[in-house]
Design a protein around this motif. Structure first.
Motif, PDB file in Angstrom:
ATOM      1  N   THR A  20       0.792  -1.236   0.000  1.00 58.59           N
ATOM      2  CA  THR A  20       0.000   0.000   0.000  1.00 58.59           C
ATOM      3  C   THR A  20       0.822   1.283   0.000  1.00 58.59           C
ATOM      4  OG1 THR A  20      -0.163   0.019   2.423  1.00 58.59           O
ATOM      5  CG2 THR A  20      -1.907  -1.139   1.202  1.00 58.59           C
ATOM      6  N   VAL A  21       2.133   1.207   0.160  1.00 61.05           N
ATOM      7  CA  VAL A  21       2.949   2.420   0.174  1.00 61.05           C
ATOM      8  C   VAL A  21       2.866   3.106  -1.189  1.00 61.05           C
ATOM      9  CG1 VAL A  21       5.115   1.259  -0.477  1.00 61.05           C
ATOM     10  CG2 VAL A  21       5.175   3.368   0.879  1.00 61.05           C
ATOM     11  N   GLN A  22       2.886   4.446  -1.180  1.00 58.82           N
ATOM     12  CA  GLN A  22       2.749   5.222  -2.414  1.00 58.82           C
ATOM     13  C   GLN A  22       3.835   6.289  -2.491  1.00 58.82           C
ATOM     14  OE1 GLN A  22      -1.119   7.031  -2.460  1.00 58.82           O
ATOM     15  NE2 GLN A  22      -2.201   5.078  -2.417  1.00 58.82           N
ATOM     16  N   ARG A  23       4.101   6.738  -3.723  1.00 58.36           N
ATOM     17  CA  ARG A  23       4.996   7.884  -3.895  1.00 58.36           C
ATOM     18  C   ARG A  23       4.389   9.072  -3.154  1.00 58.36           C
ATOM     19  NH1 ARG A  23       4.996   5.293  -8.734  1.00 58.36           N
ATOM     20  NH2 ARG A  23       7.036   4.678  -9.510  1.00 58.36           N
ATOM     21  N   GLY A  24       5.225   9.849  -2.492  1.00 57.01           N
ATOM     22  CA  GLY A  24       4.748  11.016  -1.761  1.00 57.01           C
ATOM     23  C   GLY A  24       4.483  10.759  -0.296  1.00 57.01           C
ATOM     24  N   GLU A  55      18.362   8.128  -0.094  1.00 58.23           N
ATOM     25  CA  GLU A  55      18.512   6.920   0.717  1.00 58.23           C
ATOM     26  C   GLU A  55      17.528   5.847   0.263  1.00 58.23           C
ATOM     27  OE1 GLU A  55      19.808   8.499   5.007  1.00 58.23           O
ATOM     28  OE2 GLU A  55      17.917   9.317   4.259  1.00 58.23           O
ATOM     29  N   LEU A  56      17.869   4.594   0.537  1.00 56.19           N
ATOM     30  CA  LEU A  56      17.046   3.451   0.145  1.00 56.19           C
ATOM     31  C   LEU A  56      16.580   2.700   1.386  1.00 56.19           C
ATOM     32  CD1 LEU A  56      19.388   2.010  -2.619  1.00 56.19           C
ATOM     33  CD2 LEU A  56      17.445   3.534  -2.940  1.00 56.19           C
ATOM     34  N   LEU A  57      15.389   2.113   1.288  1.00 56.25           N
ATOM     35  CA  LEU A  57      14.876   1.251   2.351  1.00 56.25           C
ATOM     36  C   LEU A  57      14.116   0.113   1.697  1.00 56.25           C
ATOM     37  CD1 LEU A  57      14.284   0.704   5.402  1.00 56.25           C
ATOM     38  CD2 LEU A  57      12.177   2.012   5.066  1.00 56.25           C
ATOM     39  N   ALA A  58      14.495  -1.114   2.003  1.00 54.16           N
ATOM     40  CA  ALA A  58      13.763  -2.282   1.519  1.00 54.16           C
ATOM     41  C   ALA A  58      12.836  -2.738   2.637  1.00 54.16           C
ATOM     42  CB  ALA A  58      14.723  -3.398   1.130  1.00 54.16           C
ATOM     43  N   ILE A  59      11.558  -2.935   2.298  1.00 53.26           N
ATOM     44  CA  ILE A  59      10.602  -3.406   3.299  1.00 53.26           C
ATOM     45  C   ILE A  59      10.025  -4.749   2.851  1.00 53.26           C
ATOM     46  CG2 ILE A  59      10.077  -1.139   4.242  1.00 53.26           C
ATOM     47  CD1 ILE A  59       7.502  -1.106   2.669  1.00 53.26           C
ATOM     48  N   HIS A  60       9.894  -5.643   3.803  1.00 58.19           N
ATOM     49  CA  HIS A  60       9.351  -6.978   3.606  1.00 58.19           C
ATOM     50  C   HIS A  60       7.846  -6.858   3.354  1.00 58.19           C
ATOM     51  CE1 HIS A  60       7.930 -10.981   4.899  1.00 58.19           C
ATOM     52  NE2 HIS A  60       9.124 -11.392   4.511  1.00 58.19           N
ATOM     53  N   ALA A  61       7.261  -7.851   2.774  1.00 54.32           N
ATOM     54  CA  ALA A  61       5.829  -7.833   2.473  1.00 54.32           C
ATOM     55  C   ALA A  61       4.973  -7.642   3.724  1.00 54.32           C
ATOM     56  CB  ALA A  61       5.435  -9.122   1.759  1.00 54.32           C
TER      57      ALA A  61
END
Length: 74
Positions: A20-24, A55-61
């Protein structure tokens, strides 16, 4: 919940996941608020978020984060 953000924009507090994450979206990480500039799909439903700072962030499902989402004017 709706609240004014700095600069007068209205934002809503939402819980976001990789689906559900979105740009902005503005995500608080430590003491720093980071705005999502771009996102990329990773294997197994994960996503890599790219913030305006670079910066980068990887998030698990199954990762759940609280974010501020700017409300769109109608």
């Amino acid at each position: 919940m709706r609240a004014p953000a700095p600069g007068g924009a209205l934002v809503s507090t939402v819980e976001v996941t990789a689906a559900t994450v979105q740009r902005g979206d503005i995500i608080q990480l430590g003491c720093q608020a980071c705005r999502v500039r771009d996102l990329f799909q990773l294997p197994h439903g994960a996503k890599q978020l790219v913030f305006e700072s670079g910066e980068l962030l990887a998030i698990h499902a199954r990762t759940r984060l609280t974010a501020l989402r700017p409300l769109r004017r109608r």
